[in-house]
Design an enzyme around this catalytic site. Structure first.
Site, PDB file in Angstrom:
ATOM      1  CD  GLN A 131      -2.625   1.082   2.710  1.00 56.59           C
ATOM      2  OE1 GLN A 131      -2.243   0.392   3.656  1.00 56.59           O
ATOM      3  NE2 GLN A 131      -3.755   1.771   2.723  1.00 56.59           N
ATOM      4  N   GLY A 132       0.845   1.992  -1.084  1.00 64.39           N
ATOM      5  CA  GLY A 132       1.673   3.189  -1.183  1.00 64.39           C
ATOM      6  C   GLY A 132       0.895   4.460  -0.933  1.00 64.39           C
ATOM      7  CE1 TYR A 133      -3.839   3.974  -0.462  1.00 64.80           C
ATOM      8  CE2 TYR A 133      -4.903   4.747   1.536  1.00 64.80           C
ATOM      9  CZ  TYR A 133      -4.976   4.117   0.310  1.00 64.80           C
ATOM     10  OH  TYR A 133      -6.179   3.645  -0.116  1.00 64.80           O
ATOM     11  CB  SER A 134       2.499   6.876   4.670  1.00 63.20           C
ATOM     12  OG  SER A 134       1.360   6.359   5.303  1.00 63.20           O
ATOM     13  CB  SER A 166       3.360  -2.990   5.485  1.00 62.55           C
ATOM     14  OG  SER A 166       3.279  -2.161   6.607  1.00 62.55           O
ATOM     15  CD  GLU A 249      -5.335   0.124   6.729  1.00 60.22           C
ATOM     16  OE1 GLU A 249      -5.486   0.947   5.813  1.00 60.22           O
ATOM     17  OE2 GLU A 249      -4.251  -0.095   7.281  1.00 60.22           O
ATOM     18  CB  SER A 371      -2.858   8.285  14.946  1.00 55.89           C
ATOM     19  OG  SER A 371      -3.567   9.518  14.921  1.00 55.89           O
TER      20      SER A 371
HETATM   21  C1  LIG Z   1       3.744  -0.661  11.457  1.00 57.24           C
HETATM   22  C2  LIG Z   1       3.292   0.338  10.459  1.00 57.24           C
HETATM   23  C3  LIG Z   1       2.938  -0.072   9.189  1.00 57.24           C
HETATM   24  C4  LIG Z   1       2.536   0.856   8.222  1.00 57.24           C
HETATM   25  N1  LIG Z   1       2.238   0.412   6.970  1.00 57.24           N
HETATM   26  C5  LIG Z   1       1.894   1.320   6.009  1.00 57.24           C
HETATM   27  C6  LIG Z   1       1.670   0.909   4.671  1.00 57.24           C
HETATM   28  O1  LIG Z   1       1.745  -0.279   4.352  1.00 57.24           O
HETATM   29  N2  LIG Z   1       1.384   1.823   3.741  1.00 57.24           N
HETATM   30  C7  LIG Z   1       1.262   3.163   4.065  1.00 57.24           C
HETATM   31  O2  LIG Z   1       0.947   3.941   3.198  1.00 57.24           O
HETATM   32  N3  LIG Z   1       1.469   3.593   5.333  1.00 57.24           N
HETATM   33  C8  LIG Z   1       1.800   2.715   6.302  1.00 57.24           C
HETATM   34  N4  LIG Z   1       2.040   3.135   7.585  1.00 57.24           N
HETATM   35  C9  LIG Z   1       2.036   4.568   7.855  1.00 57.24           C
HETATM   36  C10 LIG Z   1       0.868   5.052   8.696  1.00 57.24           C
HETATM   37  O3  LIG Z   1      -0.293   5.081   7.936  1.00 57.24           O
HETATM   38  C11 LIG Z   1       1.253   6.430   9.240  1.00 57.24           C
HETATM   39  O4  LIG Z   1       2.278   6.234  10.177  1.00 57.24           O
HETATM   40  C12 LIG Z   1       0.097   7.145   9.895  1.00 57.24           C
HETATM   41  O5  LIG Z   1      -0.822   7.562   8.928  1.00 57.24           O
HETATM   42  C13 LIG Z   1       0.573   8.357  10.708  1.00 57.24           C
HETATM   43  O6  LIG Z   1       1.347   9.206   9.938  1.00 57.24           O
HETATM   44  P1  LIG Z   1       2.778   9.732  10.462  1.00 57.24           P
HETATM   45  O7  LIG Z   1       3.550   8.542  10.846  1.00 57.24           O
HETATM   46  O8  LIG Z   1       3.322  10.619   9.430  1.00 57.24           O
HETATM   47  O9  LIG Z   1       2.464  10.549  11.754  1.00 57.24           O
HETATM   48  P2  LIG Z   1       1.864  12.027  11.832  1.00 57.24           P
HETATM   49  O10 LIG Z   1       0.653  12.121  10.969  1.00 57.24           O
HETATM   50  O11 LIG Z   1       2.926  12.994  11.653  1.00 57.24           O
HETATM   51  O12 LIG Z   1       1.390  12.032  13.327  1.00 57.24           O
HETATM   52  C14 LIG Z   1       2.261  12.301  14.423  1.00 57.24           C
HETATM   53  C15 LIG Z   1       1.419  12.556  15.648  1.00 57.24           C
HETATM   54  O13 LIG Z   1       0.564  13.681  15.425  1.00 57.24           O
HETATM   55  C16 LIG Z   1      -0.779  13.345  15.630  1.00 57.24           C
HETATM   56  N5  LIG Z   1      -1.649  14.076  14.704  1.00 57.24           N
HETATM   57  C17 LIG Z   1      -1.527  14.198  13.373  1.00 57.24           C
HETATM   58  N6  LIG Z   1      -2.545  14.893  12.858  1.00 57.24           N
HETATM   59  C18 LIG Z   1      -3.355  15.217  13.886  1.00 57.24           C
HETATM   60  C19 LIG Z   1      -4.586  15.916  14.006  1.00 57.24           C
HETATM   61  N7  LIG Z   1      -5.244  16.421  12.958  1.00 57.24           N
HETATM   62  N8  LIG Z   1      -5.111  16.042  15.228  1.00 57.24           N
HETATM   63  C20 LIG Z   1      -4.484  15.516  16.317  1.00 57.24           C
HETATM   64  N9  LIG Z   1      -3.341  14.865  16.272  1.00 57.24           N
HETATM   65  C21 LIG Z   1      -2.772  14.708  15.065  1.00 57.24           C
HETATM   66  C22 LIG Z   1      -0.845  11.845  15.381  1.00 57.24           C
HETATM   67  O14 LIG Z   1      -1.940  11.251  16.035  1.00 57.24           O
HETATM   68  C23 LIG Z   1       0.473  11.381  15.939  1.00 57.24           C
HETATM   69  O15 LIG Z   1       0.350  11.209  17.316  1.00 57.24           O
HETATM   70  C24 LIG Z   1       2.444   2.224   8.560  1.00 57.24           C
HETATM   71  C25 LIG Z   1       2.777   2.632   9.846  1.00 57.24           C
HETATM   72  C26 LIG Z   1       3.190   1.702  10.792  1.00 57.24           C
HETATM   73  C27 LIG Z   1       3.539   2.188  12.162  1.00 57.24           C
END
Ligand SMILES: Cc1cc2nc3c(=O)[nH]c(=O)nc-3n(C[C@H](O)[C@H](O)[C@H](O)COP(=O)(O)OP(=O)(O)OC[C@H]3O[C@@H](n4cnc5c(N)ncnc54)[C@H](O)[C@@H]3O)c2cc1C
Lengths: 392, 392
Positions: A131-134, A166, A249, A371
């Site tokens: 999944q290529g989102y983040s 992932s 999901e 999250s």
């Molecule tokens: C084990 C694992 C597997 C993953 N696999 C994939 C994958 O296969 N494909 C993919 O695309 N992504 C994947 N991800 C990425 C995941 O979707 C992102 O980590 C997630 O969307 C959070 O983004 P970030 O890590 O940039 O954190 P950020 O968005 O920067 O968040 C950091 C902190 O800020 C808080 N925050 C952010 N915005 C707000 C808001 N509006 N209000 C309040 N608090 C806020 C968050 O809750 C968090 O505590 C994976 C992540 C993990 C940990």
């Protein structure tokens, strides 16, 4: 509370149970209970083969309609299958992203050619998806993604970077969100592209995780290509498709997962009885609390099943927040129950125990798939009608 | 087993809500709770005559309506939602259940029709100054004397003990301990030697009393069931009462959530509704999670309660069913108590200064939530019961 099964469902359960038992006692015996969160690197080749054997026996994607290679299984049958799978110690599935995310998305949003090209190989376990989102600048704020795709002749050409992808090291394909109209507002101009992973324009850099494993990776697109027709839901209309995938999901039934949690909890309860922690008044309270809350998780899921009319029922909205926090608290409880022993790893260089893996991996449960903060926003806005966050 | 409310249950809920919205408004609650009796006799009369609530769970053979814990569930939620002031919990959830679980045929004939008709109220007097909720709480003695017994002891924390017409008194054979030797007696409140004193409480909506038994002579036919074997039916009575209380807690918690959300949408500070601030929004989201999960726990307990009551006629539930019900009831009480208290506290916080006033109903919920946490055993007490049932 047990599921009420019809005769046909009971027959299905018995069939699944017998099949799994036979397979996991035979040449796949070493996979039993392996390959889960924190243990993703275990016997990759054998687990890929396992996925294909499951497919040949008709046990992948059982809920897909028959026309798409599934069994058209009901939700109850799906739950039965998941429970049996977990109870038998079925290994972590390398193909789960294709099976649970992309497949349903294609069935819902894909065109006939896309469905015919991709679904059979997801069902057979032959093609693995990621999944290529983040991206570095697009996490919770996914619509801020910057990866671009340009149409050159009959092909899309991609430039940009994904992160936390992932399964990327083992995937054959990736569903990628990319900007196809750079001038459009944030949520417009995004397309949902299906991109082959094994090509010169893609570089994969595994990222080591808290557990020492590297289940996810950075994925760089430098002139990566995919065919023009591999856009799901229409050019520049990818956002609603992406949200559809996210709903699969988050909203998926958690009943199978609860069996996994129950297994984990049972092991910790057994440890507590063995090492005397079960006589500690504070730990007794916490163990009982964990058991109570796990049972409630199951009851919530049963109510969600009973109430399928409402797509976003309150029970469905709270499910991700509930289970991720249960699991995180459980990880801490497991460490407290094990006490001094909790520190000792399985072996060098960094092979962790099952409890340690659960404890560490649970920290990601409250981050991925929305999250906890994002979940609370959703619950408050959709479940309670509170004002929406700015900047959407 | 269905975890959703049937049409009949929904109808009961609507009827109860209509009545209580008018007759248990915050003003009326305020007036009723300031009296020593604790309820308005005219309203109670209407509840008995127009709505027939005391008759709800009494079998038709005793001139009741013949429904059970499932139908009681929505009624209890509504009573919690409106902080109803009535001798309902003491009479129906304690008194009627004690008569059903322990009473002889003659005792049921003598009292249930009168309770169903609203001519008599009842309560259970088992707790004593130690404040314990298990069998060791019972120190009062029942000594054989001629054909009957003499009761001696001091009961405390007796719900509506000062106003109830009928007391179910737990006392033990001199020298017995624990769950052995406990007997239950049906004692009209006017019996010589019974002195009852109202105890003012912080939660004024639920009245408590001291009941002193100073050589109270009762005939042999006042014993409920087999002498000395009273703990098992009393424990079942308490599990049924705890189940009803959990439902009441769900209703109260949901009312707190709704008050808070409504206020968060209209109260503006810094130029925007306070509900647009995440600090408030996330509190509301957590409350929703707690309310729905509490509802799952309480609904499930009510289903097992219904099975337990149905089994009473057929010689009582099996040991396994009894244990499952006991666990579900204790789980619900532990979880719902904390959910309600949390929501009641958060509701005050979200309301700011107005939430701290007597004028606003927030304090009614907060105090009711607090008293309900303790009533019939704290969350810690019930978790400990669950831990024992888990063989920890
Ligand atoms: C084990 C694992 C597997 C993953 N696999 C994939 C994958 O296969 N494909 C993919 O695309 N992504 C994947 N991800 C990425 C995941 O979707 C992102 O980590 C997630 O969307 C959070 O983004 P970030 O890590 O940039 O954190 P950020 O968005 O920067 O968040 C950091 C902190 O800020 C808080 N925050 C952010 N915005 C707000 C808001 N509006 N209000 C309040 N608090 C806020 C968050 O809750 C968090 O505590 C994976 C992540 C993990 C940990």
């Amino acid at each position: 509370m047990e599921l009420q099964l019809t005769d046909a469902e009971r027959a299905f359960r018995d069939e699944v149970r017998a099949w799994l038992e036979a397979q996991l006692s035979g040449r796949f015996a070493h996979l039993r209970g392996r390959g889960g969160p924190g243990d993703e690197h275990y016997a990759i080749e054998d687990r890929l083969e396992w996925g294909r054997v499951m497919g040949a026996a008709g046990y992948n994607c059982i809920a897909y309609p028959k026309a798409h290679g599934g069994r058209g299984a009901t939700l109850t049958e799906e739950v039965v299958f998941n429970e049996e799978y977990v109870a038998a110690g079925g290994p972590g599935r390398i193909g789960h992203i294709g099976e649970t995310l992309l497949g349903p998305t294609l069935i819902h949003f894909g065109d006939a050619a896309q469905q015919e090209r991709f679904l059979p190989k997801i069902v057979s376990g032959e093609e693995i998806w990621c999944q290529g989102y983040s991206e570095p600048e697009a996490g919770s704020d996914l619509a801020n993604l910057q990866t671009k795709a340009r149409l050159v002749g009959d092909e899309w050409v991609l430039e940009g970077q994904k992160v936390w992808t992932s399964m990327a090291p083992w995937a054959d394909w990736c569903f990628v969100l990319a900007r196809t109209d750079p001038d459009a507002p944030k949520h417009k101009g995004i397309s949902y592209l299906l991109v082959p992973m094994k090509q010169p324009g893609i570089t994969i850099a595994p990222i080591e995780q808290i557990t020492g494993g590297a289940e996810f990776a950075e994925v760089f697109f430098e002139g990566a290509k995919t065919r023009k027709e591999l856009v799901v839901g229409g050019v520049n209309h990818g956002w609603k498709v992406a949200m559809g995938t996210l709903a699969f999901e988050r909203g998926g039934s958690t009943l199978g997962q609860q069996h996994l949690f129950q297994n984990e909890l049972d092991r910790v309860i057994a440890a507590a009885k063995r090492n005397g922690a079960g006589k500690d008044p504070v730990l007794r309270q916490r163990l009982a609390d964990a058991a109570i809350r796990l049972k409630i998780m199951r009851l919530n899921a049963m109510r969600m099943l009973a109430d399928q009319s409402a797509e976003l029922s309150r029970e469905a909205l709270i499910s991700k927040l509930y289970w991720s926090h249960w699991h995180r608290d459980f990880g801490e409880l497991a460490m407290d129950v094990l006490g001094a022993e909790s520190e000792l790893a399985e072996s060098a260089p960094y092979e962790l125990t099952a409890a340690q893996k659960a404890f560490l991996f649970a920290r990601s449960d409250t981050i991925y798939a929305g999250s906890s903060q994002i979940q609370r926003n959703l619950i408050a806005e959709r479940g309670l009608g509170l004002p929406r966050e700015p900047n959407r | 087993m269905e975890l959703t409310l049937t049409d009949d249950q929904q109808e009961l809920r609507r009827g109860a809500r209509r009545f209580l919205a008018a007759e248990s408004s915050p003003d009326k609650v305020d007036a009723a709770m300031k009296t020593e009796r604790g309820y308005d006799p005219a309203t109670w009369q209407r509840i008995c005559e127009e709505l027939g609530w005391p008759a709800l769970t009494i079998p038709e053979a005793y001139e009741g309506i013949g429904l059970g814990p499932r139908e009681l569930y929505p009624l209890m939620e509504e009573m919690g939602r409106h902080v109803a002031c009535a001798p309902f919990f003491s009479t129906v959830c304690l008194g009627v259940n004690a008569l059903l679980c322990a009473g002889t045929e003659a005792q049921k004939q003598a009292h249930l029709p009168a309770i169903a008709a609203g001519e008599r109220t009842a309560t259970v007097a088992y707790t004593e100054p130690s404040g314990r909720w298990d069998a060791s709480a019972i120190k009062a003695t029942a000594t054989r004397h001629g054909d009957g017994y003499v009761l001696r002891g001091h009961k405390r924390y007796v719900l509506d003990g000062h106003s109830a017409d009928l007391l179910v008194v737990a006392a033990r054979a001199p020298g017995s301990t624990g769950e052995n030797g406990v007997s239950l007696f049906v004692v009209p409140a006017t019996t010589a030697g019974v002195t009852r004193t109202w105890l003012p409480t912080m939660d004024q909506t639920r009245k408590q009393a001291d009941v002193v038994l100073d050589g109270v002579r009762v005939p042999a036919d006042a014993v409920m069931g087999e002498p000395g074997a009273g703990w098992a039916p009393l424990a079942r009575t308490l599990a049924l009462a705890v189940t009803a209380l959990a439902a009441e807690q769900v209703g109260g918690a949901e009312a707190c959530l709704e008050l808070a959300v409504e206020y968060a949408k209209v109260r503006k500070q810094f130029g925007r509704p306070i509900g647009s601030f995440q600090a408030i929004k996330h509190k509301c989201a957590d409350m929703l999670l707690l309310v729905e999960s509490a509802r799952s726990a309480a609904l499930y307990a009510s289903l097992l309660a219904a099975e337990a009551v149905e089994a009473l006629g057929a010689g009582g539930p099996s040991a396994g069913a009894s244990a499952a019900f006991a666990e579900a009831a204790s789980s619900a009480k532990a979880y719902c108590s904390e959910a309600y208290f949390h929501c009641a506290g958060e509701s005050i916080q979200i309301h700011g200064g107005i939430g701290f006033t007597w004028e606003h109903p927030a304090h009614l919920y907060f105090k009711r939530a607090r008293s309900s946490q303790t009533l019939l055993g704290s969350p810690a007490y019930h978790r400990e019961r669950v831990a024992s049932l888990m063989d920890l």
